[in-house]
Design a protein around this motif. Structure first.
Motif, mmCIF file in Angstrom:
data_model
loop_
_atom_site.group_PDB
_atom_site.id
_atom_site.type_symbol
_atom_site.label_atom_id
_atom_site.label_comp_id
_atom_site.label_asym_id
_atom_site.label_seq_id
_atom_site.Cartn_x
_atom_site.Cartn_y
_atom_site.Cartn_z
ATOM 1 N N UNK A 45 0.813 -1.214 0.000
ATOM 2 C CA UNK A 45 0.000 0.000 0.000
ATOM 3 C C UNK A 45 0.847 1.264 0.000
ATOM 4 N N UNK A 46 2.031 1.168 0.620
ATOM 5 C CA UNK A 46 2.955 2.310 0.604
ATOM 6 C C UNK A 46 3.744 2.352 -0.698
ATOM 7 N N UNK A 66 2.959 1.238 -3.796
ATOM 8 C CA UNK A 66 2.275 1.376 -5.086
ATOM 9 C C UNK A 66 1.317 2.558 -5.176
ATOM 10 N N UNK A 67 1.353 3.452 -4.194
ATOM 11 C CA UNK A 67 0.440 4.588 -4.234
ATOM 12 C C UNK A 67 1.102 5.789 -4.884
ATOM 13 N N UNK A 72 6.561 8.449 1.651
ATOM 14 C CA UNK A 72 5.929 7.364 2.397
ATOM 15 C C UNK A 72 7.035 6.524 3.037
#
Lengths: 287, 287, 287
Positions: B47-48, B50-51, B60
């Protein structure tokens, strides 16, 4: 330095309501903790006590919420017991909104004119709001009657009030229409704080009542606690009576809640429970 | 673009201490995750990863905390294994504060003067802080002795240090007053890193010790690890000795913690464990 | 007044991806709730509905995420059912990113030129992305075929599409190489939306296909859904064909996601599901 509120909630999820209110009060960051048990409080509070030092400590505070009022009180106790000496942070308890709701209702009632020496009736008063409102009105010098469908329950709550607040409130039982009329005889004000959606005070009793001057109701879910009033009434005059509905009281409640939260961050040793919240509310406008 | 820290904690609740420290280090938003297991790490780290993309990735970062140091190391491993190639974020591990505490203690000791070639004793050294401090002092060229009440445990920890840090530390057993005197014979510095509230070094041993020059203690809970010192001592001179108490070391620990967090957001490929944190601390003032 | 997003996620942890994206969209504070069940929705949504009032309500919004798409739809339903009259907040659902991914893929395909009246094939279309993309292309006037390895599953999904979106999509079964060739006969566009890491469309079929003009693939994990393309292709011309890979589509997906989140806070009565998100995407550039 950011103002950080540690929100302790015994419900599974930390209350959305409390968090949004904290941000609206100017808190910079809310750390939401849901499902908190008393055993876990100390470690969480230590995290607030030992991160910042000296004057900076006032930028960290604790809020105790959750829907379970009595468990919240145990959490509050555990918070305060975690402190030692000047190494402490400010803390406020408003489980289920009962403190700010009770304070707002009483402030509305008192705003009409002194209730000192007057008869005040709290109908459906055995819940957290009723209990606190009764105590605060007694503290203002009113002769307070607290009613319940069960004499035993109202006696128990009056004893708790005596122990917790050091004031006298008289218990009463309401089983019938005739009971209500008797209990309200000579009353100056009545506050309905029973369960949501249950009418406690019929229109036929209050509308022509000879002495009742101020009526307040904290129930916003129809049917309301006082028959034929509107939730948004806020100092509504009907004949000689002044009436406050749940939303009228609710607006002040929100202001009190925000004001208390903002004060938490001005010092590191505030402990805000019903009495202290009432004192703060006294310094505010009642609108 | 906001600097966002993903806080992974194996305890039920993400540490209040670590979150507040992150905000004080200038992090914009902390996403607190408590009760994290190694199996859940990959998805959270993805989540960190690929955002945000490219240079923005450095905004991030991940922090691994929690009170269980060995489980935290497994979480850290899972974080790093989630990365592939340049698609990665910076990460720091400071479970139970052990990295920053050990680094701060050693920086304080080294600040007095070189310990290279000197005898250094880590008393009660089998915990996470003692183990790391011993390794860091050995890395500075000291001849380090690590003591425990059990020879077997100290040998095991010295073997772990050899494997993890690639440096030699000698094990020793302390059962008696006579053992302590023997072990400290010819020592230049001693660090007490035993359990809180247990005295390891009696005043009668250290106060007139002919060679001891630097004493440090990371225990802030009375009775302290070194008898008759004060937790707030920070480069306190007693006779020819320089002494550091837990709070004296703690101030530097906090600065190191904040400085490392702030560096996480300057690039997207930092991996901060004990050695890297020590290197960063070397670039800082020791006060 | 701070823009606050209440993130409801049925997974144990609220998605890091969704939270970071919300902050990148300009949301001020995200309240992360993981492990949310439908029974708990009402109370959480009430917390958003009853804290702020009037125009200020638009500063509180709800996002429904999580990896379980059908459970997310139940949560979304519970959110909307919590509202009454004008007392409501804006809400967006993008469980597993399926809405924004489907919308971005269709916008990319449509950007090449009108697909109205053309034959469009969604391969591996029974998942949440394929189902939504098929419905959106049918809404644009394409004759859509949705394939699965099982005729029964594709029929079931086409019936769901009919019920949910009110458009016709034809089911088809793909068991063999010959099936693929038959299904693509005369097709203008093909979208691969099958499981990650499974090739659905062999190079030998698409590279010389006489009518295929636009190809899109939302699978970023090798082997890709369309053989011999690259994930980062974004309007890549190969002969007469225009090709979009998963990362090419992903960039637009992120923009759509952020744009929708930012619109939530401009009014208090938006309900953003696939169709509304598609309408918003139509007002945006497709890059």
């Amino acid at each position: 330095m950011k103002k950080i509120l540690i929100q302790l909630d015994s419900d599974k999820f930390a209350s959305v309501f409390d968090t949004i209110t904290a941000y609206d009060a100017g808190v910079d960051r809310v750390l939401q903790y849901g499902g908190v048990t008393t055993e876990e409080v100390r470690n969480l509070v230590y995290g607030a006590m030992f991160t910042r030092a000296g004057d900076a400590l006032q930028n960290s505070s604790v809020f105790v919420g959750g829907s379970d009022v009595s468990y919240g009180e145990e959490i509050m106790k555990a918070v305060v017991e975690s402190f030692f000496g000047p190494v402490r942070v400010s803390v406020m308890i408003d489980t289920n909104g009962c403190n700010t709701t009770a304070v707002a209702a009483v402030r509305k009632i008192v705003s009409v004119g002194g209730i000192k020496g007057q008869k005040a009736v709290v109908m459906g008063g055995t819940g957290p709001v009723g209990m606190r409102a009764a105590a605060l009105m007694a503290g203002e010098g009113a002769e307070v009657l607290l009613t319940s469908r069960s004499q035993q329950r109202s006696e128990k709550v009056c004893a708790s009030i005596k122990e917790r607040f050091g004031v006298e409130v008289s218990p009463a039982e309401v089983q019938s229409f005739e009971d209500i009329k008797g209990i309200l005889d000579g009353a100056y004000t009545v506050l309905c704080s029973g369960a949501a959606g249950i009418t406690l005070l019929p229109e036929s009793v209050w509308v022509e009542h000879p002495t009742l001057r101020v009526l307040a109701d904290v129930n916003a879910v129809p049917p309301l606690g006082i028959e034929k009033i509107k939730p948004h009434w806020d100092w509504k005059e009907k004949g000689r009576k002044i009436i406050f509905g749940a939303l009228g009281i609710g607006g002040l409640k929100m202001k009190i809640h925000r004001s208390c939260l903002s004060r938490l961050f001005k010092q590191n040793d505030l402990v805000l429970d019903a009495e202290e919240i009432y004192k703060i509310a006294k310094t505010m406008h009642n609108k």
